[in-house]
Design an enzyme around this catalytic site. Structure first.
Site, mmCIF file in Angstrom:
data_model
loop_
_atom_site.group_PDB
_atom_site.id
_atom_site.type_symbol
_atom_site.label_atom_id
_atom_site.label_comp_id
_atom_site.label_asym_id
_atom_site.label_seq_id
_atom_site.Cartn_x
_atom_site.Cartn_y
_atom_site.Cartn_z
ATOM 1 N N CYS A 34 3.870 -18.392 59.114
ATOM 2 C CA CYS A 34 4.821 -17.355 59.543
ATOM 3 C C CYS A 34 4.166 -16.262 60.385
ATOM 4 O O CYS A 34 4.863 -15.450 60.995
ATOM 5 C CB CYS A 34 5.513 -16.753 58.325
ATOM 6 S SG CYS A 34 6.145 -18.011 57.213
ATOM 7 N N HIS A 68 8.347 -10.491 60.224
ATOM 8 C CA HIS A 68 8.760 -11.839 59.849
ATOM 9 C C HIS A 68 9.926 -11.736 58.874
ATOM 10 O O HIS A 68 9.863 -11.003 57.888
ATOM 11 C CB HIS A 68 7.569 -12.559 59.207
ATOM 12 C CG HIS A 68 7.945 -13.803 58.491
ATOM 13 N ND1 HIS A 68 8.770 -14.750 59.060
ATOM 14 C CD2 HIS A 68 7.634 -14.260 57.246
ATOM 15 C CE1 HIS A 68 8.951 -15.733 58.187
ATOM 16 N NE2 HIS A 68 8.272 -15.459 57.089
ATOM 17 N N ASN A 125 14.725 -17.934 56.652
ATOM 18 C CA ASN A 125 13.301 -17.826 56.974
ATOM 19 C C ASN A 125 12.902 -19.014 57.848
ATOM 20 O O ASN A 125 12.866 -20.147 57.376
ATOM 21 C CB ASN A 125 12.512 -17.812 55.663
ATOM 22 C CG ASN A 125 11.007 -17.715 55.877
ATOM 23 O OD1 ASN A 125 10.492 -18.017 56.960
ATOM 24 N ND2 ASN A 125 10.296 -17.306 54.843
HETATM 25 O O1 UT7 Z 1 7.416 -16.723 54.512
HETATM 26 C C1 UT7 Z 1 7.161 -16.391 53.182
HETATM 27 C C2 UT7 Z 1 8.210 -17.083 52.356
HETATM 28 N N1 UT7 Z 1 8.320 -16.748 50.992
HETATM 29 C C3 UT7 Z 1 8.906 -15.644 50.504
HETATM 30 O O2 UT7 Z 1 9.275 -14.721 51.172
HETATM 31 C C4 UT7 Z 1 9.110 -15.628 49.016
HETATM 32 C C5 UT7 Z 1 8.974 -14.290 48.364
HETATM 33 N N2 UT7 Z 1 9.506 -14.382 47.019
HETATM 34 C C6 UT7 Z 1 10.811 -14.183 46.736
HETATM 35 O O3 UT7 Z 1 11.587 -13.827 47.610
HETATM 36 C C7 UT7 Z 1 11.292 -14.385 45.331
HETATM 37 O O4 UT7 Z 1 10.190 -14.628 44.493
HETATM 38 C C8 UT7 Z 1 12.329 -15.556 45.211
HETATM 39 C C9 UT7 Z 1 13.640 -15.140 45.901
HETATM 40 C C10 UT7 Z 1 11.791 -16.820 45.869
HETATM 41 C C11 UT7 Z 1 12.622 -15.835 43.752
HETATM 42 O O5 UT7 Z 1 13.066 -14.651 43.097
HETATM 43 P P1 UT7 Z 1 12.433 -14.239 41.698
HETATM 44 O O6 UT7 Z 1 13.168 -13.024 41.263
HETATM 45 O O7 UT7 Z 1 10.951 -14.122 41.876
HETATM 46 O O8 UT7 Z 1 12.866 -15.450 40.775
HETATM 47 P P2 UT7 Z 1 11.959 -16.322 39.820
HETATM 48 O O9 UT7 Z 1 11.197 -17.330 40.610
HETATM 49 O O10 UT7 Z 1 11.193 -15.471 38.882
HETATM 50 O O11 UT7 Z 1 13.078 -17.072 39.004
HETATM 51 C C12 UT7 Z 1 13.945 -16.360 38.106
HETATM 52 C C13 UT7 Z 1 14.915 -17.349 37.503
HETATM 53 C C14 UT7 Z 1 14.250 -18.593 36.950
HETATM 54 O O12 UT7 Z 1 14.969 -18.995 35.814
HETATM 55 P P3 UT7 Z 1 14.413 -18.668 34.329
HETATM 56 O O13 UT7 Z 1 13.074 -19.312 34.256
HETATM 57 O O14 UT7 Z 1 14.356 -17.163 34.267
HETATM 58 O O15 UT7 Z 1 15.442 -19.273 33.439
HETATM 59 C C15 UT7 Z 1 14.438 -19.608 38.019
HETATM 60 O O16 UT7 Z 1 14.459 -20.928 37.532
HETATM 61 O O17 UT7 Z 1 15.805 -17.795 38.526
HETATM 62 C C16 UT7 Z 1 15.796 -19.242 38.565
HETATM 63 N N3 UT7 Z 1 15.999 -19.642 39.946
HETATM 64 C C17 UT7 Z 1 17.209 -19.810 40.473
HETATM 65 N N4 UT7 Z 1 18.450 -19.697 39.949
HETATM 66 C C18 UT7 Z 1 19.495 -19.919 40.785
HETATM 67 C C19 UT7 Z 1 15.052 -19.894 40.895
HETATM 68 N N5 UT7 Z 1 15.669 -20.221 42.059
HETATM 69 C C20 UT7 Z 1 16.995 -20.185 41.816
HETATM 70 C C21 UT7 Z 1 18.125 -20.421 42.621
HETATM 71 N N6 UT7 Z 1 19.353 -20.283 42.049
HETATM 72 N N7 UT7 Z 1 18.032 -20.768 43.924
#
Ligand code: UT7
Length: 329
Positions: free
Chosen positions: A118, A245, A275
């Protein structure tokens, strides 16, 4: 060493719109989960007959066409082509060579891709500057293009909601140092928080530790921005627009809250673009140009961060200020 500035831009938009509701029919997710956490409502992905090549050709072709109309620049004036991608259609030839062939660009110039994920477009601009300074040519074509939909595991709800396809390009001009400020801060911290396949794995898909990436991003964005401003020798209030980005609206929100640069100077199109990795900054620039947001003489701050882990900041001018001044006389 001479500086560079951006003269024109172009973008290629993939034709298929995928909304959060569409995704909720494929994986266990919802607009209520995706939008508040990412700022994304919909994204574009390649439709029938489209690929990273067609998107890149469209973006570079448009930047070149504008260069012809506005500045009389022709194919034979181009002194290098540098593309940024992590999703080129083939390992070789490079995507840049395919664009060179499609657009009938000159033969005796350097043509290559860089892989800095990125941050790729910012890295590619600095590589192009070095090439133009070395070969003495005046103009270069730099682009970022991705078809990330090809690398996604559409059953993995932690990644397929974020990434998308697209391309953006810039026609750049090498100029004497005193003509326009320029500063380029490129960095990398080796790490596997975002990975896509590799020699030791059978998995070709993009995988990510979202929380680690979030922490990395909010830490390095100010470092890259301040590094670029300091190398360019300009204060933050000299900046007309900040183009970060487009990874996630929450990351941008965090950065805007901490920045001394007013938030209205930060451009955002994540809600409909998603993204698009290396394509995100140049396609945002092209959208701004189309919307009339860029003015000749603007000073832009570009900030990239992503897999590698790479990060990069750049202060770069847009347009020929003197062209405006001449018109005013
Ligand atoms: O170019 C660089 C690209 N990358 C980024 O910019 C990523 C930066 N990170 C983020 O934006 C965030 O970490 C995410 C949006 C990817 C994820 O958000 P989060 O608040 O960190 O969620 P998490 O990974 O801690 O997941 C929380 C919960 C989990 O469930 P449990 O374990 O609490 O029951 C996940 O399984 O949300 C669940 N989950 C979802 N639920 C519905 C993860 N993805 C999804 C989804 N829909 N798409």
């Amino acid at each position: 060493m001479d500086h560079i500035r951006i003269l024109t831009t172009g973008r290629g938009i993939a034709s298929r719109t995928v909304t959060n509701d569409d995704l909720s029919k494929v994986v266990d997710t919802s607009d209520d989960w995706i939008y508040p956490r990412t700022g994304i409502h919909s994204r574009q992905i390649c439709g029938e007959g489209e690929s990273v090549c067609t998107l890149a050709e469209e973006a570079v072709g448009k930047a070149l066409e504008k260069g012809k109309t506005r500045f009389g620049i022709r194919e034979e004036d181009i002194g290098c082509v540098v593309g940024a991608t992590i999703s080129g259609a083939t390992a070789t030839p490079s995507l840049s060579c395919l664009v060179q062939q499609a657009l009938h660009l000159p033969e005796q110039i350097p043509v290559l891709d860089v892989n800095a994920a990125c941050s790729g477009f910012v890295y590619a601009l600095e590589v192009a500057r070095g090439l133009l300074c070395a070969n003495g040519k005046r103009y270069g074509l730099v682009f970022g293009a991705e078809a990330l939909s090809r690398l996604l595991d559409w059953q993995d709800r932690t990644t397929c909601i974020l990434f998308a396809d697209g391309a953006g390009a810039a026609l750049i001009e090498r100029v004497p140092e005193k003509e326009v400020p320029y500063g380029s801060f490129l960095a990398a911290r080796g790490g596997t928080e975002i990975v896509c396949g590799g020699v030791n794995t059978e998995d070709p898909h993009i995988r990510m530790d979202g929380k680690a990436v979030f922490r990395f991003a909010v830490t390095v964005i100010p470092v890259a921005a301040e590094g670029a401003l300091s190398l360019a020798g300009v204060p933050a209030d000299a900046i007309s627009h900040v183009i970060c980005h487009q990874a996630n609206a929450r990351i941008l929100g965090h950065v805007m809250r901490k920045s001394t640069i007013p938030r209205e100077k930060f451009f955002q199109n994540i809600s409909t673009a998603g993204n698009t990795s290396a394509a995100s900054i140049p396609s945002a620039l092209a959208q701004m140009e189309e919307e009339g947001l860029l003015k000749e003489g603007d000073l832009l701050l570009l900030v990239g961060f992503g897999s590698g882990l790479t990060y990069a900041g750049m202060v770069i001018g847009y347009g020929r200020k003197e062209a405006e001044d001449e018109k005013a006389e």
